[in-house]
Write an enzyme that holds these catalytic residues in place. Structure first.
Site, PDB file in Angstrom:
ATOM      1  N   ILE A 268       0.870  -1.174   0.000  1.00 42.61           N
ATOM      2  CA  ILE A 268       0.000   0.000   0.000  1.00 42.61           C
ATOM      3  C   ILE A 268       0.905   1.221   0.000  1.00 42.61           C
ATOM      4  O   ILE A 268       1.874   1.282   0.771  1.00 42.61           O
ATOM      5  CB  ILE A 268      -0.931  -0.024   1.238  1.00 42.61           C
TER       6      ILE A 268
ATOM      7  N   HIS B 115      -4.638  -4.650 -11.792  1.00 45.06           N
ATOM      8  CA  HIS B 115      -5.324  -5.326 -10.697  1.00 45.06           C
ATOM      9  C   HIS B 115      -6.149  -6.475 -11.266  1.00 45.06           C
ATOM     10  O   HIS B 115      -6.823  -6.306 -12.290  1.00 45.06           O
ATOM     11  CB  HIS B 115      -6.221  -4.326  -9.952  1.00 45.06           C
TER      12      HIS B 115
HETATM   13  C1  GAR Z   1      -1.036 -10.069 -10.969  1.00 49.48           C
HETATM   14  O1  GAR Z   1      -2.158 -10.908 -11.105  1.00 49.48           O
HETATM   15  C2  GAR Z   1      -1.472  -8.649 -10.661  1.00 49.48           C
HETATM   16  O2  GAR Z   1      -2.658  -8.275 -11.301  1.00 49.48           O
HETATM   17  C3  GAR Z   1      -1.660  -8.721  -9.165  1.00 49.48           C
HETATM   18  O3  GAR Z   1      -0.601  -9.507  -8.703  1.00 49.48           O
HETATM   19  C4  GAR Z   1      -0.232 -10.434  -9.723  1.00 49.48           C
HETATM   20  C5  GAR Z   1       1.251 -10.299  -9.954  1.00 49.48           C
HETATM   21  O4  GAR Z   1       1.704 -11.272 -10.846  1.00 49.48           O
HETATM   22  N1  GAR Z   1      -1.671  -7.411  -8.569  1.00 49.48           N
HETATM   23  C6  GAR Z   1      -2.412  -7.068  -7.525  1.00 49.48           C
HETATM   24  O5  GAR Z   1      -3.140  -7.847  -6.940  1.00 49.48           O
HETATM   25  C7  GAR Z   1      -2.292  -5.610  -7.111  1.00 49.48           C
HETATM   26  N2  GAR Z   1      -3.388  -5.210  -6.294  1.00 49.48           N
HETATM   27  P1  GAR Z   1       3.079 -11.080 -11.606  1.00 49.48           P
HETATM   28  O6  GAR Z   1       4.130 -10.769 -10.524  1.00 49.48           O
HETATM   29  O7  GAR Z   1       3.321 -12.430 -12.237  1.00 49.48           O
HETATM   30  O8  GAR Z   1       2.920  -9.975 -12.586  1.00 49.48           O
END
Ligand code: GAR
Length: 215
Positions: free
Chosen positions: A92, A109
């Protein structure tokens, strides 16, 4: 060429999608640095292998959120980026940090915001029984998982889906819409009109991400 700093906390698959788009010649940007708040983030290795400068700033080494955010901003600003891209950055951010990067801070997101801000979005979508789920790229405002929407992709929720199946379906879309959003920014096509993001010309681009669900 626009300079971009990417912030990650873990796997970094969205970051990889941005690197792949750049390498394929579809994203004319300078990926200047990848910064993680976790020293063990897998994405740091991937970024280093791609020849991108990497840094980590361990949030646990700081007394509070403001102190960490100040150190993070100092590191980011050393690269003088046009855009800061949150790609699975699971912290955050303080209001001061967000205001400092107003209009040049993007997040992805894994839900169709404003539904399901926060964590465990796929599980919550399954529990609510929604039939359509998806992902959102937006400009960041001080409210968590909130801000002017740049692009969204929708996927169906299928009978028999579990969290793994649904998150994989959404992630495939994330890897398409994030490079698209960053490309639009790099091309100078995004403008803010109050709470709404306007995309100059070629509006068909956005329709392309609605149609897969209808096919
Ligand atoms: C993704 O699904 C992204 O949308 C989410 O974390 C994951 C990261 O995956 N983000 C959130 O939840 C932010 N609020 P990655 O490290 O493989 O890109």
């Amino acid at each position: 060429m626009k300079k971009i700093v990417i912030l990650i906390s873990g796997r970094g698959s969205n970051m990889e999608a941005l690197i792949a788009a750049r390498d394929a010649g579809n994203l004319p940007v300078n990926l200047a640095a990848v910064i993680s708040n976790r020293p063990d983030a897998k994405g740091l290795e991937t970024a280093a292998k791609a020849g991108i400068a990497t840094h980590y700033i361990d949030h646990k080494a700081f007394a509070g959120r403001e102190a960490f955010d100040a150190a993070l901003a100092e590191c980011i600003d050393g690269f003088v980026p046009d855009l800061v891209v949150l790609a699975g950055f699971m912290r955050i951010l303080s209001e001061g940090f967000v205001r400092h990067y107003e209009g040049r801070l993007m997040n992805i997101h894994p839900s169709l915001l404003p539904s399901f801000p926060g964590l465990h979005t796929h599980q919550r979508a399954l529990e609510e029984g929604v039939r359509i789920h998806g992902c959102t790229v937006h400009f960041v405002t001080p409210t968590l998982d909130h801000g002017p929407v740049i692009i969204q992709a929708a996927v169906p929720v299928l009978d028999g889906d579990d969290e793994g199946a649904l998150s994989a379906r959404v992630l495939r879309q994330e890897h398409l819409i994030y490079p698209q959003a960053v490309r639009w920014f790099a091309e100078g096509r995004l403008t803010l009109d109050g709470a709404r993001v306007r995309l100059s010309a070629e509006l068909d681009d956005r329709a392309a991400f609605i149609s897969p669900l209808l096919r």
